[in-house]
Design an enzyme around this catalytic site. Structure first.
Site, short mmCIF file in Angstrom:
data_model
loop_
_atom_site.label_atom_id
_atom_site.label_comp_id
_atom_site.label_asym_id
_atom_site.label_seq_id
_atom_site.Cartn_x
_atom_site.Cartn_y
_atom_site.Cartn_z
CB SER A 117 70.03 56.00 36.33
OG SER A 117 70.01 57.01 36.77
CG ASN A 118 69.73 57.89 41.49
OD1 ASN A 118 70.85 58.08 41.89
ND2 ASN A 118 68.95 58.68 40.45
CG ASN A 206 63.02 61.42 47.89
OD1 ASN A 206 62.92 60.64 47.11
ND2 ASN A 206 62.71 62.76 47.90
CG HIS A 208 64.48 67.23 45.68
ND1 HIS A 208 63.15 67.10 45.41
CD2 HIS A 208 64.50 68.56 45.49
CE1 HIS A 208 62.57 67.95 44.64
NE2 HIS A 208 63.60 68.97 44.46
CD GLU A 278 69.68 62.53 41.40
OE1 GLU A 278 69.01 63.15 42.03
OE2 GLU A 278 69.58 61.73 40.60
#
Ligand code: GRF
Length: 298
Positions: A117-118, A206, A208, A278
């Site tokens: 999805s990101n 990244n 998290h 996110e």
């Protein structure tokens, strides 16, 4: 139809009902107000009536929907939805005006091995951008959701295997070939090999799903993270975007933002709240890193 909307927006059935109710109430409110305004303008010529009405409702609709979304608790969803809609419209216009040569754009390579999805948000964010484009998706799991997403978005996929990643060339030639200026990890669980960390200094980031340095490290991924946050009795969690080094979740922090952990939250509920954060921030932060006009860019 409802099922596919639920999958597309990644929401629970109850939330889907609230979202559809917001659309319905916002839409009818817009129609009502649009007619009222036309009435006040006392427009007689039918020739002008239709175009003016369309312009008026187009302006009112986003505000009406955002207003209705507040009492229904869907403000964040609609803020993102309308933002994306506006971006699509404006990026189409800019694309038509001046299509930047793709060589002047920065290349983003997304490493992902999960649902994606990101990755999807990032790909869509940079579609039509003059700053950067996603040139490759790297995945280590055949059958992962992100592969279907990349194909649907017309992005090349590189399926990698452990031996060459950790003990071979780390796929460096393929990454260079893809014009990688920034490597973006979005749900990629393998550690980055030293060869890649050295080849891309402060060029690997990244995301998290917690507030590092808490709840990071080996084994802290997926629902494990949210379960630990809940078990520890934290009142807030959030997201961390950070540079990647040779250790798990330990590079310099670029961006963090928090959300509450509510009484009765399950790991899955908290995961949904975190995913929303996110989707709201990752692509934007990537753009800030890559934008040559950004004074913070090195
Ligand atoms: C995200 O929660 C991210 O924080 C973590 O992996 C998850 C990937 O989710 N690193 P998706 O595959 O992008 O939906």
């Amino acid at each position: 139809m409802l099922k596919s909307l639920q999958t597309k927006w990644k929401v629970s059935p109850a939330r889907l009902v609230l979202i559809l109710a917001t659309f319905a109430l916002g839409g009818s409110g817009t129609g009502w107000l649009g007619k009222k305004i036309i009435g006040w303008l006392s427009m007689e010529s039918p020739f002008w009536f239709v175009p003016v009405y369309i312009i008026i409702v187009t302006i009112i609709w986003p505000f009406a929907v955002l207003l209705v979304s507040i009492p229904l608790g869907q403000f964040l969803f609609f803020k993102i939805y309308i933002g994306k809609l506006a971006k699509k419209i404006t990026s189409k216009k800019t694309q038509r005006k001046k299509e930047a040569p793709s060589s002047s754009k920065k290349g983003i390579v997304v490493f992902a091995s999960g649902a994606g999805s990101n990755a999807q948000q990032i790909i869509q964010h940079f579609t039509g951008s003059t700053i950067a484009q996603v040139s490759l998706v790297v995945c280590n799991k055949p059958g992962a959701g992100v592969i279907a997403i990349a194909k649907q978005e017309n992005i090349r996929v590189l399926l990698i295997e452990k031996e060459n990643f950790f003990r071979g060339d780390g796929y460096l030639p393929q990454l260079k070939n893809a014009g990688a200026d920034l490597i973006v990890l979005a749900g990629f669980l393998w550690k980055m090999p030293p060869s890649l960390v050295t080849a891309f200094p402060r060029r690997i980031i990244n995301i998290h799903p917690a507030l590092l340095p808490k709840f990071g490290g080996k084994g802290m991924y997926g629902l494990n993270v949210h379960q630990s946050v809940i078990n520890t009795g934290e009142v807030q969690s959030g997201i961390t975007i950070h540079y990647v080094d040779e250790h798990y979740d330990s590079g310099d922090i670029i961006f963090q933002t928090a959300c509450p952990v509510l009484h009765g939250d399950t790991p899955a509920i908290l995961a949904t709240r975190i995913h929303t954060l996110e989707h709201l921030h990752y692509a934007r932060v990537i753009e800030e890193i890559l934008d040559p006009k950004n004074p913070k860019t090195t």
